[in-house]
Design an enzyme around this catalytic site. Structure first.
Site, mmCIF file in Angstrom:
data_model
loop_
_atom_site.group_PDB
_atom_site.id
_atom_site.type_symbol
_atom_site.label_atom_id
_atom_site.label_comp_id
_atom_site.label_asym_id
_atom_site.label_seq_id
_atom_site.Cartn_x
_atom_site.Cartn_y
_atom_site.Cartn_z
ATOM 1 N N THR A 36 0.823 -1.223 0.000
ATOM 2 C CA THR A 36 0.000 0.000 0.000
ATOM 3 C C THR A 36 0.852 1.267 0.000
ATOM 4 O O THR A 36 0.427 2.290 -0.530
ATOM 5 C CB THR A 36 -0.984 0.020 1.184
ATOM 6 O OG1 THR A 36 -0.283 0.169 2.418
ATOM 7 C CG2 THR A 36 -1.834 -1.241 1.217
ATOM 8 N N LEU A 82 -2.757 4.870 -0.744
ATOM 9 C CA LEU A 82 -4.190 4.572 -0.756
ATOM 10 C C LEU A 82 -4.365 3.103 -0.347
ATOM 11 O O LEU A 82 -4.577 2.224 -1.174
ATOM 12 C CB LEU A 82 -4.766 4.855 -2.138
ATOM 13 C CG LEU A 82 -6.241 5.266 -2.194
ATOM 14 C CD1 LEU A 82 -6.558 6.361 -1.180
ATOM 15 C CD2 LEU A 82 -6.606 5.729 -3.576
ATOM 16 N N HIS A 83 -4.299 2.891 0.973
ATOM 17 C CA HIS A 83 -4.227 1.533 1.519
ATOM 18 C C HIS A 83 -5.417 0.652 1.112
ATOM 19 O O HIS A 83 -5.258 -0.373 0.450
ATOM 20 C CB HIS A 83 -4.166 1.589 3.049
ATOM 21 C CG HIS A 83 -3.102 2.449 3.607
ATOM 22 N ND1 HIS A 83 -1.778 2.066 3.657
ATOM 23 C CD2 HIS A 83 -3.147 3.694 4.174
ATOM 24 C CE1 HIS A 83 -1.056 3.020 4.226
ATOM 25 N NE2 HIS A 83 -1.867 4.017 4.546
ATOM 26 N N ASP A 84 -6.603 1.034 1.576
ATOM 27 C CA ASP A 84 -7.753 0.117 1.519
ATOM 28 C C ASP A 84 -8.221 -0.242 0.106
ATOM 29 O O ASP A 84 -8.630 -1.389 -0.131
ATOM 30 C CB ASP A 84 -8.917 0.691 2.335
ATOM 31 C CG ASP A 84 -8.575 0.800 3.813
ATOM 32 O OD1 ASP A 84 -7.625 0.128 4.257
ATOM 33 O OD2 ASP A 84 -9.247 1.560 4.534
#
EC number: 3.2.-.-
Length: 311
Positions: free
Chosen positions: A192, A239-241
Site C-alpha cells: 500500500t 491509498l491503503h484500503d
C-alpha cells in the site's frame, strides 16, 4: 456472474474510496457493508458508511454496526489522520437511511447463510467483527471463499515501529483470522505504501467532473496533507484500503507471495506485528497470499476508469 462480497470497514478516507471503487465495479456484488471502530469511533464510522452510500445512491445495501471496541483492549482511533468526522474534507450528504436493526456479525452471518455461493469478506479496518463472526459461527466457515484484509506489513509499521494500525488496534482478532484455516489475502504496507496517489492523480480524478469523482478528489486533498510529513518520505498519499478491491478486480496489477503469517500479541516492542515467514523458517504451511508490489500507474488508471461510472 459477479463475485459476492461482504465489506467490513472503518471509514476513513481510504475506506470510503474502497467503497466507491467496489460499487463502480460490475464484477463485484456488494451484499452488505458492516462498520468497525478504528479510524474513528464506532458511531462515526457507521455514519460515514451511511453517508457514502447516500452519496452513491446505494441505500439498498444493508448496513450494520459492529463491535464498539477490540476483543481484549481499549479502542485506539486515528483521528490525527482522518479528522474529527473520520472523513474530513468534502461536504458529504447526511445519511438518507438507517442501518439494520442487528449487529454486524448477525448481518454477516445472515448474508453468508443466504448466499448460494461462498462469499469473499473484504476487511479494511481492525479485524474485530470478522474474528467474532469466525468464533461464533464455525458452521459458516465453508461459506467464506476468502478474507481479503488491509493490514500488517512484512517490514516497517506505521503506528509503531513494528505494527501497522489496523492490526495494532486488535491483534488478537487478526491472529484469529490468520489462523482460521480460511484463505487470507493480505494487503499490507509493503504494497500500500507503493500505491501512492500523487497530486496530479488527484487533479485527474477531479477533472472527470462528476459529483463522486469530485468528492474523491476532495477526500484525497485532505488525506495528502497528513502524508506530507517528511518522516514518511512519500511523494503522495498511500491509498491503503482500495488495494483490496483492486486486487479482486485486477490481480495482475499486484505481485504476491504465499507465506505463513502470525500476529504478535504479547511483545514488549512488537505488539500488533505481522510476522511473515518469508524464508520458510518455521516449517508452517503458508496461510496467506501476501501482496508485496503493485503497478502504481495501473492502479491509478483503474481508479480513474471506474470513477467515470458515476457520470
Amino acid at each position: 456472474m459477479a463475485l459476492p462480497i461482504l465489506l467490513d470497514c472503518d471509514p476513513g478516507h481510504d475506506d470510503a474510496i474502497a467503497i466507491v471503487l467496489a460499487l463502480a465495479s460490475p464484477e463485484l456484488d456488494v451484499k452488505a457493508i458492516t462498520s468497525s471502530a478504528g479510524n474513528q469511533t464506532p458511531e462515526k464510522t457507521l455514519r460515514n458508511v451511511l453517508r457514502m452510500l447516500t452519496l452513491l445512491n446505494r441505500t439498498d445495501i444493508p448496513v450494520a454496526s459492529g463491535a464498539v471496541k477490540p476483543l481484549m483492549r481499549n479502542l485506539i482511533i486515528a483521528d490525527n489522520v482522518h479528522g474529527e468526522s473520520g472523513l474530513d474534507g468534502p461536504a458529504l450528504p447526511e445519511p438518507a437511511f438507517a442501518p439494520q436493526n442487528c449487529t454486524a456479525v448477525e448481518l454477516m452471518a445472515k448474508t453468508l447463510r443466504e448466499s448460494e455461493e461462498p462469499v469473499t469478506i473484504v476487511s479494511t479496518g481492525p479485524q474485530t467483527n470478522v474474528a467474532l463472526l469466525l468464533n461464533s459461527h464455525p458452521e459458516l466457515h465453508s461459506k467464506i471463499a476468502r478474507i481479503v484484509i488491509m493490514g500488517g506489513a512484512m517490514g516497517l509499521g506505521n503506528w509503531t515501529p513494528a505494527a501497522e494500525f489496523n492490526i495494532y488496534v486488535d491483534p488478537e482478532a487478526a491472529e484469529i483470522v490468520f489462523q482460521s484455516g480460511i484463505p487470507v489475502v493480505m494487503a499490507g504496507l509493503d504494497v500500500t505504501h507503493k500505491a501512492q496517489i500523487h497530486v496530479e492523480d488527484t487533479e485527474r480524478f477531479r477533472a472527470i467532473g462528476n459529483p463522486v469523482s469530485t468528492i474523491v478528489a476532495e477526500l484525497l486533498d485532505f488525506f495528502l496533507e497528513y502524508h506530507k510529513d517528511e518522516k514518511w518520505g512519500f511523494v503522495g498519499a498511500p491509498l491503503h484500503d482500495p488495494c483490496t478491491i483492486a486486487w479482486l478486480l485486477k490481480p495482475e496489477l499486484f505481485t504476491t507471495v504465499e507465506r505463513w503469517v502470525g500476529v504478535e500479541t504479547q511483545g514488549k516492542y512488537t505488539q500488533g506485528m505481522t510476522v511473515v515467514d518469508y524464508y520458510y523458517l518455521t516449517g508452517n504451511k503458508p496461510n496467506a497470499t501476501v501482496m508485496v508490489d503493485v503497478d502504481r500507474q495501473g492502479f491509478v488508471d483503474l481508479l480513474a476508469d471506474r470513477l467515470k461510472f458515476y457520470a
